[in-house]
Design an enzyme around this catalytic site. Structure first.
Site, PDB file in Angstrom:
ATOM      1  N   THR A  65      35.667  39.275  36.512  1.00  0.00           N
ATOM      2  CA  THR A  65      35.778  40.747  36.485  1.00  0.00           C
ATOM      3  C   THR A  65      37.210  41.090  36.057  1.00  0.00           C
ATOM      4  O   THR A  65      37.514  41.071  34.875  1.00  0.00           O
ATOM      5  CB  THR A  65      35.416  41.376  37.845  1.00  0.00           C
ATOM      6  OG1 THR A  65      36.144  40.722  38.887  1.00  0.00           O
ATOM      7  CG2 THR A  65      33.925  41.249  38.105  1.00  0.00           C
ATOM      8  N   LYS A  98      35.583  33.062  41.190  1.00  0.00           N
ATOM      9  CA  LYS A  98      36.107  34.264  40.542  1.00  0.00           C
ATOM     10  C   LYS A  98      36.684  35.170  41.617  1.00  0.00           C
ATOM     11  O   LYS A  98      36.240  35.190  42.763  1.00  0.00           O
ATOM     12  CB  LYS A  98      35.024  34.987  39.741  1.00  0.00           C
ATOM     13  CG  LYS A  98      34.214  36.023  40.522  1.00  0.00           C
ATOM     14  CD  LYS A  98      34.785  37.427  40.360  1.00  0.00           C
ATOM     15  CE  LYS A  98      34.075  38.385  41.306  1.00  0.00           C
ATOM     16  NZ  LYS A  98      34.754  39.706  41.340  1.00  0.00           N
ATOM     17  N   THR A 151      36.018  40.377  47.467  1.00  0.00           N
ATOM     18  CA  THR A 151      35.357  40.396  46.160  1.00  0.00           C
ATOM     19  C   THR A 151      35.562  39.056  45.471  1.00  0.00           C
ATOM     20  O   THR A 151      36.326  38.942  44.525  1.00  0.00           O
ATOM     21  CB  THR A 151      35.919  41.523  45.287  1.00  0.00           C
ATOM     22  OG1 THR A 151      36.043  42.695  46.083  1.00  0.00           O
ATOM     23  CG2 THR A 151      34.983  41.834  44.133  1.00  0.00           C
ATOM     24  N   GLU A 163      45.741  40.180  41.043  1.00  0.00           N
ATOM     25  CA  GLU A 163      46.045  41.326  40.190  1.00  0.00           C
ATOM     26  C   GLU A 163      47.540  41.651  40.235  1.00  0.00           C
ATOM     27  O   GLU A 163      48.082  42.022  41.281  1.00  0.00           O
ATOM     28  CB  GLU A 163      45.221  42.529  40.634  1.00  0.00           C
ATOM     29  CG  GLU A 163      43.734  42.358  40.362  1.00  0.00           C
ATOM     30  CD  GLU A 163      42.870  43.464  40.926  1.00  0.00           C
ATOM     31  OE1 GLU A 163      41.703  43.563  40.514  1.00  0.00           O
ATOM     32  OE2 GLU A 163      43.347  44.226  41.785  1.00  0.00           O
ATOM     33  N   ASN A 185      44.780  48.899  39.552  1.00  0.00           N
ATOM     34  CA  ASN A 185      43.842  49.548  40.466  1.00  0.00           C
ATOM     35  C   ASN A 185      43.824  51.063  40.333  1.00  0.00           C
ATOM     36  O   ASN A 185      42.890  51.716  40.802  1.00  0.00           O
ATOM     37  CB  ASN A 185      44.140  49.125  41.901  1.00  0.00           C
ATOM     38  CG  ASN A 185      43.655  47.713  42.170  1.00  0.00           C
ATOM     39  OD1 ASN A 185      42.482  47.486  42.388  1.00  0.00           O
ATOM     40  ND2 ASN A 185      44.568  46.752  42.117  1.00  0.00           N
ATOM     41  N   SER A 214      34.932  50.292  39.278  1.00  0.00           N
ATOM     42  CA  SER A 214      33.715  49.490  39.095  1.00  0.00           C
ATOM     43  C   SER A 214      32.488  50.387  39.013  1.00  0.00           C
ATOM     44  O   SER A 214      32.530  51.559  39.381  1.00  0.00           O
ATOM     45  CB  SER A 214      33.562  48.497  40.255  1.00  0.00           C
ATOM     46  OG  SER A 214      33.525  49.176  41.474  1.00  0.00           O
TER      47      SER A 214
END
Length: 274
Positions: free
Chosen positions: A21, A47, A58, A145, A269, A274
């Site tokens: 993602t 992932k 996640t 991230e 972010n 999503s």
């Protein structure tokens, strides 16, 4: 039909790409070992890059082996592997609505079935599975991230492993600590403050020692007289850093892995939905 037709044993890398993602790189690791004269393979993919914290993060992890292992051992094994890998990472302290860690065994390897994890064969297989599980979990943190640094938080000298993890996560979840790491700022007060507010009611701060890699920065809860700011900054400028806290309360210890918090995390972010 197209997906089934593409299910080839050499397509692990394509599967790793397919589950990405906000990941910037696919995550896959593999190793082999000998069990009963047979070569056994362990391969996995994962992932995750944000909203990562144990208890519904996640993330996805898939680990497979061709070892012959009794099905009754699999539930215990997958929980122990998760507890020492994916349940020891945090990127931002946030969680999501779903995660999965799946362990598969095909029984294709030509060796006698493993019926105990305490046997030599069971221990060897578990060690190989744990190695790949930790590589996959740590790869998520390394690809966090906006992350620029990989940080190991090791807490020793606790009464229980649980309180060691409690302190480690207080440090790893602190935005002030994580931004200090991004700035390469050896802000000892932020780390010690996180130890203090972790929630151990009878914590004696005069027993606490703090290390940044090989640099002994705090002794018995206060600044080490021999500590020099340039030594702390040297460590903080590294891309990989170990924070070690010694509580002086017992013999328990535990480790979690995290990353710094950068401008790019906010940008990603703020823009991503999503």
């Amino acid at each position: 039909p197209a997906a089934l037709a593409d299910a080839q044993q050499e397509h692990w890398a394509r599967a790793a790409e397919g589950i990405m993602t906000t990941d910037t790189i696919p995550k896959a690791f593999s190793t082999q070992l000998q069990i009963g004269g047979a070569t056994v393979s362990v391969t996995g993919i994962s992932k995750g890059a944000g909203m990562i914290r144990p208890n519904m993060a996640t993330m996805l992890g898939f680990l497979a082996t061709d070892a012959c292992i009794a099905p009754a051992l699999m539930r215990q094994l997958v929980r122990e592997l998760a507890d020492q890998s994916f349940n020891r990472i945090t990127i931002d302290g946030d969680t999501s609505t779903n995660d999965s860690f799946v362990l598969l065994a095909t029984h294709k390897a030509q060796h006698a079935p493993i019926t105990s994890l305490d046997s030599a064969e069971g221990s060897a297989l578990k060690a190989a599975l744990l190695q790949v599980s930790q590589q996959l979990a740590q790869a998520i943190v390394r690809d966090g991230e906006g992350a620029t640094k990989f940080i190991t938080v090791r807490v020793e000298g606790g009464k229980t492993g649980e309180e060691c993890r409690q302190v480690a996560y207080a440090i790893a979840h602190s935005p002030l600590v994580k931004t200090a790491f991004f700035a390469s700022d050896p802000n000892l007060g932020r780390i010690l403050a996180a130890v203090g507010y972790a929630g151990i009611a009878d914590l004696d701060q005069t027993l606490i020692d703090l290390y940044l890699d090989d640099v002994h920065v705090a002794v018995q809860g206060g600044r080490n007289p021999a500590y020099r700011e340039e030594d702390g900054q040297r460590v903080m400028k590294q891309s990989e850093i170990t924070v070690r806290v010694v509580l002086g309360r017992g013999d328990a210890a535990d480790t979690v892995w995290t990353c710094d918090l950068s401008h790019d995390y906010v940008t990603i972010n703020a823009d991503y939905r999503s």
